[in-house]
Design a protein around this motif. Structure first.
Motif, mmCIF file in Angstrom:
data_model
loop_
_atom_site.group_PDB
_atom_site.id
_atom_site.type_symbol
_atom_site.label_atom_id
_atom_site.label_comp_id
_atom_site.label_asym_id
_atom_site.label_seq_id
_atom_site.Cartn_x
_atom_site.Cartn_y
_atom_site.Cartn_z
ATOM 1 N N ALA A 53 -0.082 -4.276 19.112
ATOM 2 C CA ALA A 53 1.040 -4.491 18.474
ATOM 3 C C ALA A 53 1.019 -3.639 17.044
ATOM 4 O O ALA A 53 2.106 -3.226 16.405
ATOM 5 C CB ALA A 53 1.016 -5.850 17.838
ATOM 6 N N ASN A 58 4.044 1.415 17.797
ATOM 7 C CA ASN A 58 4.592 0.182 17.989
ATOM 8 C C ASN A 58 5.070 -0.508 16.643
ATOM 9 O O ASN A 58 5.444 -1.846 16.817
ATOM 10 C CB ASN A 58 3.712 -0.554 18.930
ATOM 11 C CG ASN A 58 3.381 0.038 20.139
ATOM 12 O OD1 ASN A 58 4.258 0.514 20.844
ATOM 13 N ND2 ASN A 58 2.386 -0.398 20.833
ATOM 14 N N ASN A 72 6.973 -5.536 14.407
ATOM 15 C CA ASN A 72 5.351 -5.593 14.137
ATOM 16 C C ASN A 72 5.349 -4.767 12.701
ATOM 17 O O ASN A 72 6.005 -3.604 12.352
ATOM 18 C CB ASN A 72 4.728 -4.498 15.015
ATOM 19 C CG ASN A 72 4.591 -5.348 16.208
ATOM 20 O OD1 ASN A 72 4.671 -6.652 16.353
ATOM 21 N ND2 ASN A 72 4.619 -4.731 17.480
ATOM 22 N N GLN A 105 5.207 -10.088 13.662
ATOM 23 C CA GLN A 105 4.052 -10.139 13.426
ATOM 24 C C GLN A 105 3.485 -9.097 12.395
ATOM 25 O O GLN A 105 3.762 -7.763 12.387
ATOM 26 C CB GLN A 105 3.345 -9.505 14.875
ATOM 27 C CG GLN A 105 3.906 -10.271 16.099
ATOM 28 C CD GLN A 105 3.162 -9.688 17.230
ATOM 29 O OE1 GLN A 105 2.439 -10.449 17.902
ATOM 30 N NE2 GLN A 105 3.487 -8.709 17.734
ATOM 31 N N SER A 133 2.115 -14.386 12.325
ATOM 32 C CA SER A 133 3.231 -14.338 13.281
ATOM 33 C C SER A 133 4.076 -15.549 13.037
ATOM 34 O O SER A 133 3.643 -16.710 12.818
ATOM 35 C CB SER A 133 2.890 -14.126 14.731
ATOM 36 O OG SER A 133 2.243 -15.248 14.920
#
Ligand code: CUA
Length: 167
Positions: A53, A58, A72, A105, A133
């Motif tokens: 993540a 990402n 993320n 997240q 999260s």
């Protein structure tokens, strides 16, 4: 010294309450320690890239399915890292269609930060060693500012990014 019966009862009650309070405090604050609300998931703060993540490619927003997204973010002193755009410039704004389910997240390598999307119910503490999260449905359109609400140093007030929810 002679103590009246009721004095004894109240004294015992008072001292007893104090002891219970201290035990609860010691257990809650010192034994368990502080941690973000969603503290179940840990991460090595020295090597956050080991977690998919938080690999640089990402970061930011990823579409998972028609109305599902994952965002993320790495909070650093004093920035929210949402990845880079096609030109390599840091992304400061994420755009999400109204009604989407979004999983945020967030982690950090340095110090405790906040992650509050002002005007929504998204409000997390971000602490090194943990992934905070929160999944929510964004039902209101508008531009919402992500702000840090944990004092993290001289640039604390410079930490922000925006979430734009469009029709
Ligand atoms: Cu980060 Cu305040």
């Amino acid at each position: 010294m002679h103590l009246h019966k009721y004095e004894k009862i109240w004294l015992t009650f008072g001292i007893g309450s104090l002891v219970i309070f201290l035990v609860v405090l010691a257990f809650g604050a010192f034994w368990q320690g502080t941690h973000p609300q969603s503290h179940g998931v840990t991460i090595d703060p020295e090597n956050i890239e080991a977690n998919d993540a938080f690999k640089p490619e990402n970061l930011g927003i990823t579409k998972v399915s028609d109305d599902k997204y994952i965002v993320n973010i790495v909070a650093t002193a004093f920035n929210y890292n949402l990845g880079v755009d096609e030109e390599g410039k840091p992304v400061k704004d994420i755009r999400i269609p109204k009604g989407s389910t979004v999983l945020f997240q967030v982690t950090t390598k340095d110090v405790v930060h906040g992650f509050n999307v002002a005007g929504t119910n998204i409000n997390m503490m971000v602490e090194p060693g943990y992934i905070s999260s929160y999944e929510t449905v964004l039902d209101n359109t508008g531009e919402f500012t992500i702000v840090c609400n944990e004092y993290c140093g001289v640039g604390h007030h410079l930490m922000f990014a925006t979430v734009e929810v469009y029709e």
